[in-house]
Scaffold this motif. Sequence first.
Motif, PDB file in Angstrom:
ATOM      1  N   PHE A 121       0.825  -1.209   0.000  1.00  0.00           N
ATOM      2  CA  PHE A 121       0.000   0.000   0.000  1.00  0.00           C
ATOM      3  C   PHE A 121       0.863   1.266   0.000  1.00  0.00           C
ATOM      4  O   PHE A 121       0.477   2.277  -0.597  1.00  0.00           O
ATOM      5  CB  PHE A 121      -0.955  -0.009   1.191  1.00  0.00           C
ATOM      6  N   ALA A 122       2.015   1.215   0.633  1.00  0.00           N
ATOM      7  CA  ALA A 122       2.912   2.370   0.588  1.00  0.00           C
ATOM      8  C   ALA A 122       3.443   2.576  -0.828  1.00  0.00           C
ATOM      9  O   ALA A 122       3.497   3.706  -1.337  1.00  0.00           O
ATOM     10  CB  ALA A 122       4.065   2.169   1.565  1.00  0.00           C
ATOM     11  N   ALA A 123       3.809   1.472  -1.482  1.00  0.00           N
ATOM     12  CA  ALA A 123       4.385   1.561  -2.830  1.00  0.00           C
ATOM     13  C   ALA A 123       3.372   2.031  -3.859  1.00  0.00           C
ATOM     14  O   ALA A 123       3.746   2.586  -4.906  1.00  0.00           O
ATOM     15  CB  ALA A 123       4.951   0.209  -3.243  1.00  0.00           C
ATOM     16  N   THR A 124       2.080   1.829  -3.601  1.00  0.00           N
ATOM     17  CA  THR A 124       1.037   2.209  -4.563  1.00  0.00           C
ATOM     18  C   THR A 124       0.324   3.508  -4.177  1.00  0.00           C
ATOM     19  O   THR A 124      -0.749   3.817  -4.691  1.00  0.00           O
ATOM     20  CB  THR A 124       0.015   1.062  -4.715  1.00  0.00           C
ATOM     21  N   GLY A 125       0.915   4.273  -3.253  1.00  0.00           N
ATOM     22  CA  GLY A 125       0.447   5.618  -2.989  1.00  0.00           C
ATOM     23  C   GLY A 125      -0.702   5.763  -2.016  1.00  0.00           C
ATOM     24  O   GLY A 125      -1.373   6.803  -2.003  1.00  0.00           O
ATOM     25  N   HIS A 126      -0.960   4.777  -1.181  1.00  0.00           N
ATOM     26  CA  HIS A 126      -2.046   4.875  -0.202  1.00  0.00           C
ATOM     27  C   HIS A 126      -1.608   5.704   1.010  1.00  0.00           C
ATOM     28  O   HIS A 126      -0.436   5.722   1.374  1.00  0.00           O
ATOM     29  CB  HIS A 126      -2.486   3.485   0.251  1.00  0.00           C
ATOM     30  N   ARG A 127      -2.582   6.346   1.633  1.00  0.00           N
ATOM     31  CA  ARG A 127      -2.305   7.137   2.832  1.00  0.00           C
ATOM     32  C   ARG A 127      -2.751   6.443   4.112  1.00  0.00           C
ATOM     33  O   ARG A 127      -2.207   6.691   5.183  1.00  0.00           O
ATOM     34  CB  ARG A 127      -3.022   8.494   2.750  1.00  0.00           C
ATOM     35  N   HIS A 128      -3.754   5.600   3.991  1.00  0.00           N
ATOM     36  CA  HIS A 128      -4.364   4.985   5.175  1.00  0.00           C
ATOM     37  C   HIS A 128      -4.497   3.474   4.974  1.00  0.00           C
ATOM     38  O   HIS A 128      -4.786   3.010   3.870  1.00  0.00           O
ATOM     39  CB  HIS A 128      -5.753   5.576   5.450  1.00  0.00           C
ATOM     40  N   VAL A 129      -4.312   2.753   6.065  1.00  0.00           N
ATOM     41  CA  VAL A 129      -4.505   1.302   6.073  1.00  0.00           C
ATOM     42  C   VAL A 129      -5.456   0.966   7.216  1.00  0.00           C
ATOM     43  O   VAL A 129      -5.280   1.449   8.344  1.00  0.00           O
ATOM     44  CB  VAL A 129      -3.178   0.539   6.261  1.00  0.00           C
ATOM     45  N   ALA A 130      -6.456   0.133   6.937  1.00  0.00           N
ATOM     46  CA  ALA A 130      -7.364  -0.349   7.978  1.00  0.00           C
ATOM     47  C   ALA A 130      -7.362  -1.876   7.956  1.00  0.00           C
ATOM     48  O   ALA A 130      -7.461  -2.487   6.884  1.00  0.00           O
ATOM     49  CB  ALA A 130      -8.783   0.182   7.762  1.00  0.00           C
ATOM     50  N   ILE A 131      -7.228  -2.468   9.131  1.00  0.00           N
ATOM     51  CA  ILE A 131      -7.229  -3.926   9.272  1.00  0.00           C
ATOM     52  C   ILE A 131      -8.451  -4.330  10.082  1.00  0.00           C
ATOM     53  O   ILE A 131      -8.698  -3.773  11.158  1.00  0.00           O
ATOM     54  CB  ILE A 131      -5.950  -4.422   9.980  1.00  0.00           C
ATOM     55  N   LEU A 132      -9.211  -5.280   9.561  1.00  0.00           N
ATOM     56  CA  LEU A 132     -10.318  -5.838  10.328  1.00  0.00           C
ATOM     57  C   LEU A 132      -9.739  -6.764  11.390  1.00  0.00           C
ATOM     58  O   LEU A 132      -9.176  -7.815  11.085  1.00  0.00           O
ATOM     59  CB  LEU A 132     -11.278  -6.600   9.408  1.00  0.00           C
ATOM     60  N   GLY A 133      -9.866  -6.337  12.668  1.00  0.00           N
ATOM     61  CA  GLY A 133      -9.201  -7.049  13.752  1.00  0.00           C
ATOM     62  C   GLY A 133     -10.018  -8.191  14.335  1.00  0.00           C
ATOM     63  O   GLY A 133     -11.052  -8.597  13.804  1.00  0.00           O
ATOM     64  N   GLU A 134      -9.542  -8.687  15.465  1.00  0.00           N
ATOM     65  CA  GLU A 134     -10.164  -9.829  16.134  1.00  0.00           C
ATOM     66  C   GLU A 134     -11.398  -9.360  16.923  1.00  0.00           C
ATOM     67  O   GLU A 134     -11.572  -8.167  17.166  1.00  0.00           O
ATOM     68  CB  GLU A 134      -9.164 -10.487  17.085  1.00  0.00           C
ATOM     69  N   PRO A 135     -12.267 -10.286  17.333  1.00  0.00           N
ATOM     70  CA  PRO A 135     -13.421  -9.905  18.164  1.00  0.00           C
ATOM     71  C   PRO A 135     -12.979  -9.137  19.407  1.00  0.00           C
ATOM     72  O   PRO A 135     -12.058  -9.559  20.111  1.00  0.00           O
ATOM     73  CB  PRO A 135     -14.048 -11.255  18.524  1.00  0.00           C
ATOM     74  N   SER A 136     -13.616  -8.025  19.655  1.00  0.00           N
ATOM     75  CA  SER A 136     -13.136  -7.090  20.676  1.00  0.00           C
ATOM     76  C   SER A 136     -13.237  -7.628  22.096  1.00  0.00           C
ATOM     77  O   SER A 136     -12.493  -7.198  22.978  1.00  0.00           O
ATOM     78  CB  SER A 136     -13.922  -5.769  20.577  1.00  0.00           C
ATOM     79  N   GLU A 137     -14.141  -8.586  22.336  1.00  0.00           N
ATOM     80  CA  GLU A 137     -14.335  -9.060  23.705  1.00  0.00           C
ATOM     81  C   GLU A 137     -13.361 -10.173  24.084  1.00  0.00           C
ATOM     82  O   GLU A 137     -13.350 -10.628  25.230  1.00  0.00           O
ATOM     83  CB  GLU A 137     -15.788  -9.563  23.899  1.00  0.00           C
TER      84      GLU A 137
END
Length: 346
Positions: A181-197
């Motif tokens: 994503f850095a090499a292709t010019g993105h500014r933001h990355v979001a990762i769908l994380g694990e269940p919060s509880e």
Amino acid sequence: MAPGRRGGRTAPTSRDVAALAGVAQSTVSAVMSGNRTVSAETRRRVEEAMRTLRYQPNAGARTLRTARTNVIALIVYLGPQIDASETMPYIDTIIEEARRLDYDVVLSTRREGPAGLTRLAGRSICDAFVVMDVQTHDDRIPAAAELGLPVVLVGRPADPRGLDVADFDTRRSAELLVDEFAATGHRHVAILGEPSEEPEPFQFVQDFYAGARERAAFHGMELSVVPRRSNTWDGVVACADRLLARREDRLGLIGRTPGVTDWLARLLRERGLVAGRDVSLAGVCTDETALSYERPITNVSPRPRAVSRLAMRLLFARLRGDGGPPHLELVEPEDLVRRATTTLFA
């Protein structure tokens, strides 16, 4: 001739072998039976002492020495929330590698904790164990270390107790995804994380997020790990707005597993967004999975077959008598493959 005498001389015993080799009598028994790991040097001394004394074990000891079942126990949980498509490549490869060397595999797929290991070992139906889904603090490890049989762990506990460990380098896979994503010019990355509880029990998951955060900081990118409300589709929908908050400003989404990557692809479709045009999408999944979508997904493969082959290589080395120090080996990811779901920004 009296029993135990040869040509008027008393036949040598395992105690004599132990004295000449400079080891305990139990070590001689272990060399003959193969039921405990003995170092290569100790094995050499014992075998040399046996040749020097022309020692012939009795019939019971000879039987013990060759009492192999040619069966490996594979401990892998297959509960209702486990994605079988992710797990089966590991199982299939372990079975294939075992059959190649004339071994069979018995599967234990329930969560039984230490009792499951000791029960199987106590029945003497297997020669060795592969234990999958190993957590950072796994209550099965002390029991596994006391079995007296070769054991390989797939996953890294905080303390392996001298057991061999095979795993995938998830930290490096996260770095490759963020680098893309850095090499292709993105500014933001979001990762769908694990269940919060749920506290995170697996070291490889912790490594993935740590690698992603460190790499994003290196590139000066904003990174968000958005925990899903639950391990269900509804849990994903509930956090969708947070995941897509930066969708109009060069956003890249990362799925840590094939199942999560699939959820993200579905979410984009339902929001009327096109991966590779409106936002980018990349995930950790096999090439076969990445190519199965209408728009093939940019991916890093978790290399399940390579991990399983590594585990079996370590296991069979122990079965052949390797008495060296314990191994902790990681399978490195291959290069990321850029596909239709990566957007290039000028």
